[in-house]
Design a protein around this motif. Structure first.
Motif, PDB file in Angstrom:
ATOM      1  N   UNK A   1       1.048  -1.787   0.087  1.00 62.10           N
ATOM      2  CA  UNK A   1       0.306  -0.003  -0.281  1.00 62.10           C
ATOM      3  C   UNK A   1       0.755   1.071  -0.060  1.00 62.10           C
ATOM      4  N   UNK A   2       1.936   1.119   0.771  1.00 63.12           N
ATOM      5  CA  UNK A   2       2.421   2.498   1.135  1.00 63.12           C
ATOM      6  C   UNK A   2       3.939   2.744  -0.073  1.00 63.12           C
ATOM      7  N   UNK A   3       3.591   1.592  -1.296  1.00 70.66           N
ATOM      8  CA  UNK A   3       4.750   1.761  -2.041  1.00 70.66           C
ATOM      9  C   UNK A   3       3.500   2.229  -3.322  1.00 70.66           C
ATOM     10  N   UNK A   4       2.299   1.659  -3.714  1.00 72.71           N
ATOM     11  CA  UNK A   4       1.104   2.393  -4.046  1.00 72.71           C
ATOM     12  C   UNK A   4       0.743   4.089  -4.025  1.00 72.71           C
ATOM     13  N   UNK A   5       1.134   4.272  -2.428  1.00 75.95           N
ATOM     14  CA  UNK A   5       0.796   5.372  -2.786  1.00 75.95           C
ATOM     15  C   UNK A   5       1.386   6.388  -3.137  1.00 75.95           C
ATOM     16  N   UNK A   6       2.678   6.028  -2.935  1.00 79.79           N
ATOM     17  CA  UNK A   6       3.773   7.122  -3.754  1.00 79.79           C
ATOM     18  C   UNK A   6       3.426   6.459  -5.440  1.00 79.79           C
ATOM     19  N   UNK A   7       3.612   5.448  -5.929  1.00 76.43           N
ATOM     20  CA  UNK A   7       3.648   5.660  -6.670  1.00 76.43           C
ATOM     21  C   UNK A   7       2.012   6.264  -7.503  1.00 76.43           C
ATOM     22  N   UNK A   8       1.722   6.366  -6.961  1.00 76.43           N
ATOM     23  CA  UNK A   8      -0.055   6.622  -7.378  1.00 76.43           C
ATOM     24  C   UNK A   8       0.482   8.229  -7.873  1.00 76.43           C
ATOM     25  N   UNK A   9       1.034   8.753  -6.294  1.00 78.45           N
ATOM     26  CA  UNK A   9       1.324  10.289  -6.610  1.00 78.45           C
ATOM     27  C   UNK A   9       1.548  10.702  -7.961  1.00 78.45           C
ATOM     28  N   UNK A  10       2.621   9.942  -8.547  1.00 83.04           N
ATOM     29  CA  UNK A  10       3.294  10.445  -9.788  1.00 83.04           C
ATOM     30  C   UNK A  10       2.738   9.769 -11.156  1.00 83.04           C
ATOM     31  N   UNK A  11       1.882   9.282 -11.217  1.00 83.35           N
ATOM     32  CA  UNK A  11       1.029   9.044 -12.439  1.00 83.35           C
ATOM     33  C   UNK A  11       0.066   9.959 -12.693  1.00 83.35           C
ATOM     34  N   UNK A  12      -0.529   9.855 -13.901  1.00 87.40           N
ATOM     35  CA  UNK A  12      -1.170  11.245 -14.452  1.00 87.40           C
ATOM     36  C   UNK A  12      -2.222  10.442 -14.503  1.00 87.40           C
ATOM     37  N   UNK A  13      -3.729  10.777 -13.538  1.00 85.82           N
ATOM     38  CA  UNK A  13      -4.822  10.187 -13.483  1.00 85.82           C
ATOM     39  C   UNK A  13      -5.692  11.256 -13.350  1.00 85.82           C
ATOM     40  N   UNK A  14      -7.131  10.941 -13.410  1.00 86.86           N
ATOM     41  CA  UNK A  14      -8.150  12.190 -13.453  1.00 86.86           C
ATOM     42  C   UNK A  14      -9.555  11.158 -12.058  1.00 86.86           C
ATOM     43  N   UNK A  15      -9.471  11.633 -11.333  1.00 86.42           N
ATOM     44  CA  UNK A  15     -11.093  10.923 -10.513  1.00 86.42           C
ATOM     45  C   UNK A  15     -11.858  10.565 -12.150  1.00 86.42           C
ATOM     46  N   UNK A  16     -13.100  10.353 -11.840  1.00 84.73           N
ATOM     47  CA  UNK A  16     -13.870   9.683 -12.293  1.00 84.73           C
ATOM     48  C   UNK A  16     -14.811  10.554 -11.790  1.00 84.73           C
ATOM     49  N   UNK A  17     -16.101  10.618 -12.710  1.00 90.57           N
ATOM     50  CA  UNK A  17     -16.906  12.159 -12.658  1.00 90.57           C
ATOM     51  C   UNK A  17     -18.091  11.472 -11.574  1.00 90.57           C
ATOM     52  N   UNK A  18     -18.239  10.514 -11.845  1.00 94.36           N
ATOM     53  CA  UNK A  18     -19.414   9.800 -11.207  1.00 94.36           C
ATOM     54  C   UNK A  18     -18.861   8.828  -9.501  1.00 94.36           C
ATOM     55  N   UNK A  19     -17.649   8.187  -9.877  1.00 96.82           N
ATOM     56  CA  UNK A  19     -16.892   8.452  -8.624  1.00 96.82           C
ATOM     57  C   UNK A  19     -16.091   8.314  -7.540  1.00 96.82           C
ATOM     58  N   UNK A  20     -15.505   9.397  -8.425  1.00 91.78           N
ATOM     59  CA  UNK A  20     -14.564   9.812  -7.715  1.00 91.78           C
ATOM     60  C   UNK A  20     -13.462   9.067  -8.139  1.00 91.78           C
ATOM     61  N   UNK A  21     -12.902   7.965  -8.291  1.00 94.81           N
ATOM     62  CA  UNK A  21     -12.199   7.083  -8.435  1.00 94.81           C
ATOM     63  C   UNK A  21     -11.249   7.342  -9.217  1.00 94.81           C
ATOM     64  N   UNK A  22      -9.809   7.299  -9.005  1.00 92.70           N
ATOM     65  CA  UNK A  22      -9.212   7.909 -10.963  1.00 92.70           C
ATOM     66  C   UNK A  22      -8.878   7.024 -11.437  1.00 92.70           C
ATOM     67  N   UNK A  23      -8.977   7.275 -12.568  1.00 94.45           N
ATOM     68  CA  UNK A  23      -8.825   7.257 -13.346  1.00 94.45           C
ATOM     69  C   UNK A  23      -7.177   7.132 -14.378  1.00 94.45           C
ATOM     70  N   UNK A  24      -6.482   5.948 -14.666  1.00 97.92           N
ATOM     71  CA  UNK A  24      -5.400   6.621 -15.930  1.00 97.92           C
ATOM     72  C   UNK A  24      -5.086   6.149 -17.099  1.00 97.92           C
ATOM     73  N   UNK A  25      -4.788   6.937 -17.625  1.00 93.20           N
ATOM     74  CA  UNK A  25      -4.543   6.505 -19.616  1.00 93.20           C
ATOM     75  C   UNK A  25      -4.849   5.460 -19.842  1.00 93.20           C
ATOM     76  N   UNK A  26      -4.991   4.726 -20.960  1.00 90.84           N
ATOM     77  CA  UNK A  26      -5.501   3.545 -21.258  1.00 90.84           C
ATOM     78  C   UNK A  26      -6.135   3.559 -22.472  1.00 90.84           C
ATOM     79  N   UNK A  27      -6.390   1.649 -23.182  1.00 93.13           N
ATOM     80  CA  UNK A  27      -7.736   2.169 -24.517  1.00 93.13           C
ATOM     81  C   UNK A  27      -9.276   2.441 -23.299  1.00 93.13           C
TER      82      UNK A  27
END
Length: 166
Positions: A92-118
């Protein structure tokens, strides 16, 4: 005869994605602590109504957050997403550090982060049930999106493999 399901399933190629959710945290940037994990267990269950399933290991902190939030996002990873998949398959700690540096936007319907992909999906918890050492969560699909086609990232023979599409 000993059953060795893990070895057999390594022969079955699956897509790879990132599931994200959050927990309420007053000190967080948006009042939340976001978390994300790498998965290869995403399954469409129904198209009418639109439902998907994930299988998550009992006792994981991520699962506890997902059940509390009752919302999550899924980002399907492209072939070049192998590094992201590896980063989000850690503690979890490593994921938190990684997630802070990844381009992501909160989803409009959930607020959960969405990453770039197909492709991406936003879900709300519809049901859950215990299946062996995992909890299967069923999500009502609230929103979907696709981007231009990209070669997929697959999990095969116990490793992440870029695949090419014809």
């Amino acid at each position: 005869m000993e059953l060795d399901l893990r070895t057999v399933m390594r022969q079955f190629a699956t897509g790879v994605g990132v599931v994200s959710t959050w927990a309420e945290e007053p000190d967080g940037a948006d009042g939340r602590r976001h978390d994300a994990i790498t998965v290869n267990s995403l399954t469409p269950v129904s198209y009418d109504p639109p439902l998907v399933a994930l299988s998550l290991r009992h006792g994981s902190a991520f699962l506890a957050d997902l059940l509390a939030a009752r919302r999550w996002g899924v980002s399907i990873l492209a072939a070049q997403g192998a590094d992201t998949a590896r980063l989000l398959a850690r503690s979890r700690q490593a994921r938190a550090e990684a997630l802070a540096g990844l381009p992501a936007v909160p989803g409009r319907h959930t607020g959960a982060l969405l990453l770039d992909g197909p492709g991406w999906i936003e879900c709300a918890l519809a049901d859950s049930f215990t299946v062996g050492d995992h909890l299967m969560v069923i999500g009502t699909v609230l929103a979907t999106g696709v981007r231009p086609p990209q070669d997929p990232l697959v999990f095969l023979h116990g490793s992440l493999t870029p695949a090419t599409t014809p």
